[in-house]
Design a protein around this motif. Sequence first.
Motif, short mmCIF file in Angstrom:
data_model
loop_
_atom_site.label_atom_id
_atom_site.label_comp_id
_atom_site.label_asym_id
_atom_site.label_seq_id
_atom_site.Cartn_x
_atom_site.Cartn_y
_atom_site.Cartn_z
N GLU A 160 -75.03 -21.60 -17.52
CA GLU A 160 -74.83 -22.19 -18.84
C GLU A 160 -74.68 -21.15 -19.95
O GLU A 160 -74.55 -21.49 -21.12
N ILE A 161 -74.69 -19.87 -19.57
CA ILE A 161 -74.50 -18.79 -20.54
C ILE A 161 -73.01 -18.51 -20.69
O ILE A 161 -72.34 -18.15 -19.72
N THR A 172 -77.73 -11.16 -28.28
CA THR A 172 -77.73 -12.60 -28.55
C THR A 172 -77.03 -13.32 -27.41
O THR A 172 -75.90 -12.98 -27.04
N PHE A 173 -77.70 -14.32 -26.83
CA PHE A 173 -77.12 -15.15 -25.78
C PHE A 173 -76.55 -16.42 -26.43
O PHE A 173 -77.23 -17.06 -27.22
N TYR A 174 -75.32 -16.77 -26.05
CA TYR A 174 -74.68 -17.98 -26.53
C TYR A 174 -74.55 -18.94 -25.34
O TYR A 174 -73.91 -18.62 -24.34
N LYS A 178 -74.47 -24.67 -27.28
CA LYS A 178 -74.36 -24.07 -28.62
C LYS A 178 -75.66 -23.42 -29.10
O LYS A 178 -75.77 -22.99 -30.24
N GLN A 179 -76.66 -23.36 -28.23
CA GLN A 179 -77.91 -22.68 -28.58
C GLN A 179 -77.69 -21.17 -28.58
O GLN A 179 -76.95 -20.62 -27.75
N LYS A 180 -78.33 -20.48 -29.51
CA LYS A 180 -78.29 -19.01 -29.58
C LYS A 180 -79.71 -18.49 -29.36
O LYS A 180 -80.66 -19.01 -29.92
N LEU A 207 -70.30 -9.26 -23.54
CA LEU A 207 -70.41 -9.55 -22.11
C LEU A 207 -70.04 -11.02 -21.94
O LEU A 207 -70.59 -11.90 -22.61
N ILE A 208 -69.09 -11.30 -21.04
CA ILE A 208 -68.51 -12.65 -20.92
C ILE A 208 -68.75 -13.25 -19.54
O ILE A 208 -68.63 -12.58 -18.53
N ASN A 209 -69.08 -14.54 -19.52
CA ASN A 209 -69.12 -15.30 -18.28
C ASN A 209 -67.68 -15.69 -17.95
O ASN A 209 -67.04 -16.46 -18.67
#
Length: 250
Positions: A160-161, A172-174, A178-180, A207-209
């Motif tokens: 879900e990241i 910061t994790f997105y 939409k939670q940060k 860093l991208i999923n």
Amino acid sequence: MKTYTAIVVDDIPEALQMLCKDVEKYHPEIEIIGKANSVISAAKLLQKRHPDILFLDIMLGDGTGFDILEIVPNLRSKIIFVTASDEYAIKAFKFAAIDYILKPYANEDLANAIKKAKEQMQPNKEQIAVLQDSIKNPNRISQKISLHTSEKIIVVQISEILRCKSDNNYTTFYLENKQKILVSKTLKYYADMLKEHQFLRVHQSHLINIKYIKEFIKSDGGYLILKDRTNIPVSVRKRNEVVETLNNLK
């Protein structure tokens, strides 16, 4: 000076003796009120004595430290986990965001662990579940990760990241909802952890999923459009890796 009580659990006599000796020598404020070398003996001891701190070895001859926690579910002691130098165990502790002492340990490692235990920085049940699952199934890729914020510990599904963004020594994790979540570790720390989960470092700050990539725009230096319509820059040195990764998607 405030005093504390402790119990030490380790199935290797030399390791048990050394840890007790180091605690008594360097941390006189801690009184060791019991020692155990197995799941059964530790569980029996903990049902009679209630220490402030529990030094708990993970792998024991008749089971694991987690078995003790299941037998004594209402344990209120602060736990300092002790583990041997095993790459799978170390990875498990990182995903669970739980501190540990790695054998053979330095006096500084022991001091830091005791300091955190005194400060009430105790892992919650969800973190311990993540740790237990990872250690019991070392060949299975972890599906969850624990994130330390300044106020709490949040366990999230890695799938879900969407992305992670660097801000000096913070990340910061997105999330998909939409939670940060802001944590005080570097992006490199998480880039190394999440490689096997199909995360790609596309820029010094990003860093991208991979599963959330929608498009790669080649103009304007190159940038990604994610499924949530976020635009993420791609650095020049990462451009070929991004193209190759996208071409190899199945």
